[in-house]
Design a protein around this motif. Structure first.
Motif, PDB file in Angstrom:
ATOM      1  N   MET A 162       0.601  -1.136   0.570  1.00  0.00           N
ATOM      2  CA  MET A 162       0.141   0.214  -0.319  1.00  0.00           C
ATOM      3  C   MET A 162       1.454   1.191  -0.382  1.00  0.00           C
ATOM      4  O   MET A 162       1.438   1.638   0.890  1.00  0.00           O
ATOM      5  CB  MET A 162      -1.018  -0.147   1.473  1.00  0.00           C
ATOM      6  N   GLY A 163       0.216   1.861  -1.565  1.00  0.00           N
ATOM      7  CA  GLY A 163       1.163   3.386  -1.388  1.00  0.00           C
ATOM      8  C   GLY A 163       0.274   4.407  -1.435  1.00  0.00           C
ATOM      9  O   GLY A 163      -0.643   4.320  -1.701  1.00  0.00           O
ATOM     10  N   MET A 164       0.913   5.862  -1.028  1.00  0.00           N
ATOM     11  CA  MET A 164       0.161   6.653  -1.943  1.00  0.00           C
ATOM     12  C   MET A 164      -0.341   7.088  -2.664  1.00  0.00           C
ATOM     13  O   MET A 164       0.402   6.208  -4.017  1.00  0.00           O
ATOM     14  CB  MET A 164       1.294   7.877  -0.713  1.00  0.00           C
ATOM     15  N   SER A 165      -1.375   7.608  -3.514  1.00  0.00           N
ATOM     16  CA  SER A 165      -2.233   7.446  -4.693  1.00  0.00           C
ATOM     17  C   SER A 165      -0.446   8.646  -5.546  1.00  0.00           C
ATOM     18  O   SER A 165      -0.710   9.326  -4.968  1.00  0.00           O
ATOM     19  CB  SER A 165      -3.323   7.593  -5.471  1.00  0.00           C
ATOM     20  N   LEU A 166      -0.782   9.095  -7.212  1.00  0.00           N
ATOM     21  CA  LEU A 166      -0.024   9.436  -7.487  1.00  0.00           C
ATOM     22  C   LEU A 166      -0.906  10.910  -7.229  1.00  0.00           C
ATOM     23  O   LEU A 166       0.009  11.956  -7.192  1.00  0.00           O
ATOM     24  CB  LEU A 166      -0.026   8.977  -8.834  1.00  0.00           C
ATOM     25  N   ASP A 167      -2.021  10.887  -7.699  1.00  0.00           N
ATOM     26  CA  ASP A 167      -2.708  12.044  -7.671  1.00  0.00           C
ATOM     27  C   ASP A 167      -2.722  13.316  -6.240  1.00  0.00           C
ATOM     28  O   ASP A 167      -3.169  13.643  -6.421  1.00  0.00           O
ATOM     29  CB  ASP A 167      -4.236  11.994  -8.231  1.00  0.00           C
ATOM     30  N   ALA A 168      -2.394  12.194  -5.040  1.00  0.00           N
ATOM     31  CA  ALA A 168      -2.531  12.416  -3.611  1.00  0.00           C
ATOM     32  C   ALA A 168      -1.371  13.450  -3.476  1.00  0.00           C
ATOM     33  O   ALA A 168      -1.153  13.775  -2.387  1.00  0.00           O
ATOM     34  CB  ALA A 168      -3.287  11.414  -2.840  1.00  0.00           C
ATOM     35  N   GLY A 169      -0.204  13.030  -4.137  1.00  0.00           N
ATOM     36  CA  GLY A 169       1.546  13.257  -3.573  1.00  0.00           C
ATOM     37  C   GLY A 169       1.922  12.252  -3.606  1.00  0.00           C
ATOM     38  O   GLY A 169       2.946  12.569  -3.286  1.00  0.00           O
ATOM     39  N   GLY A 170       1.883  11.070  -3.954  1.00  0.00           N
ATOM     40  CA  GLY A 170       2.792  10.123  -4.412  1.00  0.00           C
ATOM     41  C   GLY A 170       3.812   9.868  -5.312  1.00  0.00           C
ATOM     42  O   GLY A 170       3.465  10.698  -5.874  1.00  0.00           O
ATOM     43  N   HIS A 171       4.579   8.687  -5.613  1.00  0.00           N
ATOM     44  CA  HIS A 171       5.843   8.093  -6.303  1.00  0.00           C
ATOM     45  C   HIS A 171       5.130   7.583  -7.386  1.00  0.00           C
ATOM     46  O   HIS A 171       4.006   6.783  -6.448  1.00  0.00           O
ATOM     47  CB  HIS A 171       6.914   8.891  -5.514  1.00  0.00           C
ATOM     48  N   HIS A 174       5.757   4.136  -5.690  1.00  0.00           N
ATOM     49  CA  HIS A 174       4.449   3.474  -5.286  1.00  0.00           C
ATOM     50  C   HIS A 174       3.111   2.270  -5.438  1.00  0.00           C
ATOM     51  O   HIS A 174       3.084   2.296  -4.355  1.00  0.00           O
ATOM     52  CB  HIS A 174       4.547   5.058  -4.080  1.00  0.00           C
ATOM     53  N   GLY A 175       3.827   2.102  -6.472  1.00  0.00           N
ATOM     54  CA  GLY A 175       2.504   1.007  -7.104  1.00  0.00           C
ATOM     55  C   GLY A 175       1.822   1.148  -8.038  1.00  0.00           C
ATOM     56  O   GLY A 175       1.243   0.964  -8.911  1.00  0.00           O
ATOM     57  N   PHE A 176       1.923   2.414  -8.687  1.00  0.00           N
ATOM     58  CA  PHE A 176       1.847   3.132 -10.539  1.00  0.00           C
ATOM     59  C   PHE A 176       1.773   1.708 -11.211  1.00  0.00           C
ATOM     60  O   PHE A 176       2.712   1.353 -11.399  1.00  0.00           O
ATOM     61  CB  PHE A 176       2.422   4.776 -10.560  1.00  0.00           C
ATOM     62  N   MET A 184       5.326  -5.570 -10.246  1.00  0.00           N
ATOM     63  CA  MET A 184       5.704  -6.577  -9.014  1.00  0.00           C
ATOM     64  C   MET A 184       4.909  -7.115  -7.975  1.00  0.00           C
ATOM     65  O   MET A 184       4.886  -8.114  -7.538  1.00  0.00           O
ATOM     66  CB  MET A 184       7.389  -6.082  -8.258  1.00  0.00           C
ATOM     67  N   PHE A 185       4.103  -5.657  -7.881  1.00  0.00           N
ATOM     68  CA  PHE A 185       3.424  -6.178  -6.479  1.00  0.00           C
ATOM     69  C   PHE A 185       2.007  -6.232  -6.843  1.00  0.00           C
ATOM     70  O   PHE A 185       1.535  -5.515  -7.392  1.00  0.00           O
ATOM     71  CB  PHE A 185       3.398  -5.203  -5.790  1.00  0.00           C
ATOM     72  N   ALA A 208      -5.601  -0.497   5.471  1.00  0.00           N
ATOM     73  CA  ALA A 208      -5.126  -1.727   5.900  1.00  0.00           C
ATOM     74  C   ALA A 208      -5.092  -2.757   6.724  1.00  0.00           C
ATOM     75  O   ALA A 208      -4.559  -3.912   5.897  1.00  0.00           O
ATOM     76  CB  ALA A 208      -3.756  -0.547   6.615  1.00  0.00           C
ATOM     77  N   LYS A 209      -6.217  -2.762   7.470  1.00  0.00           N
ATOM     78  CA  LYS A 209      -6.955  -3.735   8.183  1.00  0.00           C
ATOM     79  C   LYS A 209      -6.968  -5.494   6.543  1.00  0.00           C
ATOM     80  O   LYS A 209      -7.805  -6.273   6.906  1.00  0.00           O
ATOM     81  CB  LYS A 209      -7.714  -3.404   9.068  1.00  0.00           C
ATOM     82  N   GLU A 210      -8.505  -4.137   6.226  1.00  0.00           N
ATOM     83  CA  GLU A 210      -8.692  -4.515   4.946  1.00  0.00           C
ATOM     84  C   GLU A 210      -7.787  -5.428   3.825  1.00  0.00           C
ATOM     85  O   GLU A 210      -8.371  -6.682   3.825  1.00  0.00           O
ATOM     86  CB  GLU A 210      -9.577  -4.137   4.203  1.00  0.00           C
ATOM     87  N   PHE A 211      -6.530  -5.182   3.754  1.00  0.00           N
ATOM     88  CA  PHE A 211      -6.188  -5.312   2.605  1.00  0.00           C
ATOM     89  C   PHE A 211      -5.193  -6.050   3.183  1.00  0.00           C
ATOM     90  O   PHE A 211      -3.949  -6.706   2.227  1.00  0.00           O
ATOM     91  CB  PHE A 211      -5.383  -4.023   1.583  1.00  0.00           C
ATOM     92  N   LYS A 212      -4.320  -5.895   4.410  1.00  0.00           N
ATOM     93  CA  LYS A 212      -3.771  -6.216   4.975  1.00  0.00           C
ATOM     94  C   LYS A 212      -1.983  -6.290   4.003  1.00  0.00           C
ATOM     95  O   LYS A 212      -1.473  -7.989   3.905  1.00  0.00           O
ATOM     96  CB  LYS A 212      -3.486  -7.807   5.361  1.00  0.00           C
ATOM     97  N   PRO A 213      -1.177  -5.326   3.505  1.00  0.00           N
ATOM     98  CA  PRO A 213      -0.306  -5.522   2.521  1.00  0.00           C
ATOM     99  C   PRO A 213       0.673  -5.480   3.433  1.00  0.00           C
ATOM    100  O   PRO A 213       0.766  -5.702   4.489  1.00  0.00           O
ATOM    101  CB  PRO A 213       0.119  -4.063   2.399  1.00  0.00           C
ATOM    102  N   LEU A 214       2.041  -6.395   2.669  1.00  0.00           N
ATOM    103  CA  LEU A 214       3.347  -6.866   3.269  1.00  0.00           C
ATOM    104  C   LEU A 214       4.436  -5.695   3.623  1.00  0.00           C
ATOM    105  O   LEU A 214       4.634  -5.675   4.679  1.00  0.00           O
ATOM    106  CB  LEU A 214       3.742  -7.678   2.656  1.00  0.00           C
ATOM    107  N   ILE A 215       4.225  -5.262   2.472  1.00  0.00           N
ATOM    108  CA  ILE A 215       4.939  -3.496   2.840  1.00  0.00           C
ATOM    109  C   ILE A 215       4.266  -2.275   2.681  1.00  0.00           C
ATOM    110  O   ILE A 215       2.760  -1.523   2.266  1.00  0.00           O
ATOM    111  CB  ILE A 215       5.670  -3.322   1.848  1.00  0.00           C
ATOM    112  N   LEU A 216       4.259  -1.515   3.576  1.00  0.00           N
ATOM    113  CA  LEU A 216       2.904  -0.303   4.082  1.00  0.00           C
ATOM    114  C   LEU A 216       3.855   0.644   3.126  1.00  0.00           C
ATOM    115  O   LEU A 216       5.003   1.134   4.186  1.00  0.00           O
ATOM    116  CB  LEU A 216       2.723   0.393   4.958  1.00  0.00           C
ATOM    117  N   ILE A 217       4.052   1.870   2.487  1.00  0.00           N
ATOM    118  CA  ILE A 217       4.747   2.095   2.116  1.00  0.00           C
ATOM    119  C   ILE A 217       4.636   3.997   2.263  1.00  0.00           C
ATOM    120  O   ILE A 217       3.227   4.831   2.151  1.00  0.00           O
ATOM    121  CB  ILE A 217       4.996   3.067   0.179  1.00  0.00           C
ATOM    122  N   ALA A 218       5.356   4.974   2.838  1.00  0.00           N
ATOM    123  CA  ALA A 218       4.879   6.378   3.802  1.00  0.00           C
ATOM    124  C   ALA A 218       5.873   7.399   2.486  1.00  0.00           C
ATOM    125  O   ALA A 218       6.970   6.734   2.686  1.00  0.00           O
ATOM    126  CB  ALA A 218       5.536   6.165   5.259  1.00  0.00           C
ATOM    127  N   GLY A 219       5.823   8.624   2.089  1.00  0.00           N
ATOM    128  CA  GLY A 219       6.416   8.574   1.740  1.00  0.00           C
ATOM    129  C   GLY A 219       5.669   9.639   0.439  1.00  0.00           C
ATOM    130  O   GLY A 219       4.703   9.227   0.527  1.00  0.00           O
TER     131      GLY A 219
END
Length: 483
Positions: A162-171, A174-176, A184-185, A208-219
């Motif tokens: 799970m990472g921040m969406s592109l339009d919200a300010g992510g990169h 981060h999963g685009f 990969m993911f 996050a509780k619903e999706f249960k990611p292995l990696i939580l991305i912040a930034g």
């Protein structure tokens, strides 16, 4: 910047000689290099991901370390004759650990995306590969049967992030979906609150509780606020995720102790990746920080993701990290944040709508569609015509999409390096607004509103360039360096 005039004068002689030598082989490259310095001196550089490296940092990259192959790690290379590279890498890693207070530092990545890929695969190695190999009774993947390897490969590529969406300010990394991280993911994005445009930690926790990611991305790369990494850590722990932070944009604010406590990711993240340029003001490159338990996996960055490290760039990273450990860098980093707020206040006072209603880091995100009826591409182009260098950027739920966008992102690290303060950034706000108020969209040949074409009123570009020249003349870039 840290260079004194006498140092620049000496450097000027060295650079003149260097360019003469280059010009003897390919004069077009020497000319382009001279012109780039002129262009940077004469423009208002507001791209949030750019800065000005010091002359010692720049000069460190132009050495014979460029000639070395050095795959492997310190003391464990696949090539002979790397003892001096070992020194370079050790010094760079030492400075990085001390600068950020990290247990481990890996300084080989060539870029931010390389650093993120090293981080992702290191986490997969620790969380998936090592336990799976132990279960199968194998020491390495080379010991696996074809059937077991195929199972492991599929397991690697089915993990959730799970990472921040592109339009919200992510990169993008981060999963685009068009980036390797999105291939990969199995990925899900989190956004921001529709009203405040801030991270909604309660919703993020529920998702996050619903999706249960292995990696939580912040930034982020375009989120104009600070992140509470203590809360991100709580969420990661609740779902059993590894907390990975991409601090490429705000590494300078961490190094300069502007971001402390719960806003400093080092104390909360398992793995942190970053670039060395942007707000950190170093060479173009990347690095990874982590807790000690992830170090063995990250050390496999080469050959797992990387080829031979760029030894000359690692040397420049060491110089930049050493500079960032000086007390003057903390003052610089605080000025970057203060100037971003001054710029935000100047823009809002002149009627500009900013995403989240302001900033408390190094960047601002202008909603130019709401403020001026322009797309981000039109605004970016009109500003560039006027000598103001920015980049268009998506905003939350952007109606114009990721190419044309509705936003323009601006940052303060570069002009702060030149010495700009609150008064100068207020003038910058005035120039930006003047240009955009005098820019109008041009209807496309189809009769529909154009998203790229625009018209800038006569005289505005030159007026802005003249005002910029007066402003920039007070804060020369690399003073004494005349080529």
């Amino acid at each position: 910047m840290t260079d004194v005039a006498s140092t620049n004068s000496t450097a000027a002689s060295a650079y003149r000689t260097m360019l003469d030598i280059i010009g003897g082989v390919e004069p077009r490259i020497a000319d382009a290099t001279r012109q780039e310095l002129t262009d940077q001196r004469e423009s208002l550089k507001l791209i949030a991901s750019e800065n000005y490296a010091s002359l010692p940092t720049l000069m460190t990259m132009g050495t014979w370390f460029s000639d070395k192959y050095a795959e492997g790690t310190v003391g464990h290379r696949f090539y002979a004759g790397c003892q001096n590279v070992d020194t370079v890498e050790s010094v760079a890693a030492e400075h990085a650990r001390e600068l950020f207070g990290a247990e481990y530092a890996y300084v080989q990545p060539h870029s931010g995306i390389d650093a993120n890929l090293v981080a992702y695969w290191a986490i997969l190695n620790k969380r998936i590969e090592s336990p799976e190999l132990e279960r199968l009774g194998a020491k390495t993947v080379n010991d696996l049967s074809e059937e077991d390897w195929e199972t492991l490969r599929k397991t690697f590529n089915s993990q959730r992030v799970m990472g921040m969406s592109l339009d919200a300010g992510g990169h993008l990394t981060h999963g685009f979906r068009h980036n390797i991280s999105g291939k990969m993911f199995h990925q899900r994005s989190y956004g921001t609150d529709p009203e405040s445009q801030l991270i909604d930690y309660d919703k993020l926790r529920a998702d996050a509780k619903e999706f249960k990611p292995l990696i939580l991305i912040a930034g982020y790369s375009a989120y104009p606020r600070r992140v509470n990494f203590a809360k991100m850590r709580e969420i990661a722990d609740e779902v059993g995720a590894t907390l990975f932070v991409d601090m490429a944009h705000f590494a300078g604010l961490v190094a300069g102790k502007v971001l402390t406590g719960e806003e400093n990711p080092i104390a909360y993240a398992d793995v942190v990746a970053s670039t060395t340029h942007k707000s950190l003001r170093g060479p173009r490159g990347g690095f990874v920080l982590s807790t000690a338990e992830y170090a063995p996996s990250i050390d496999k960055g080469c050959p797992m993701v990387l080829g031979g490290p760029l030894s000359h760039v690692m040397a420049a990273k060491a110089v930049a990290f050493a500079e960032a450990r000086q007390e003057s860098f903390q003052a610089y980093a605080q000025n970057v944040a203060d100037n971003a707020q001054s710029l935000a206040e100047g823009l809002m006072r002149r009627g500009v709508k900013l995403v989240t209603g302001g900033t408390d880091n190094h960047l601002n995100l202008l909603d130019v569609t709401s403020s001026f009826g322009l797309t981000g591409r039109q605004a970016e182009s009109a500003l560039l015509d006027s000598g103001v260098v920015t980049n268009r950027n998506s905003i939350p739920n952007d109606p114009n999409g990721a190419w044309y966008t509705s936003g323009v992102r601006i940052g303060t690290p570069a002009l702060t390096s030149r010495g700009f303060g609150a008064d100068e950034f207020d003038t910058v706000a005035e120039l930006i607004v003047d240009v955009l108020k005098n820019t109008t969209p041009v209807t496309a040949s189809t009769g529909k509103p154009g998203k790229a074409k625009y018209a800038l009123a006569d005289g505005v570009a030159q007026r802005t360039k003249d005002a910029s020249a007066e402003l920039l003349g007070k804060f020369p870039l690399y003073p004494g360096l005349e080529l």
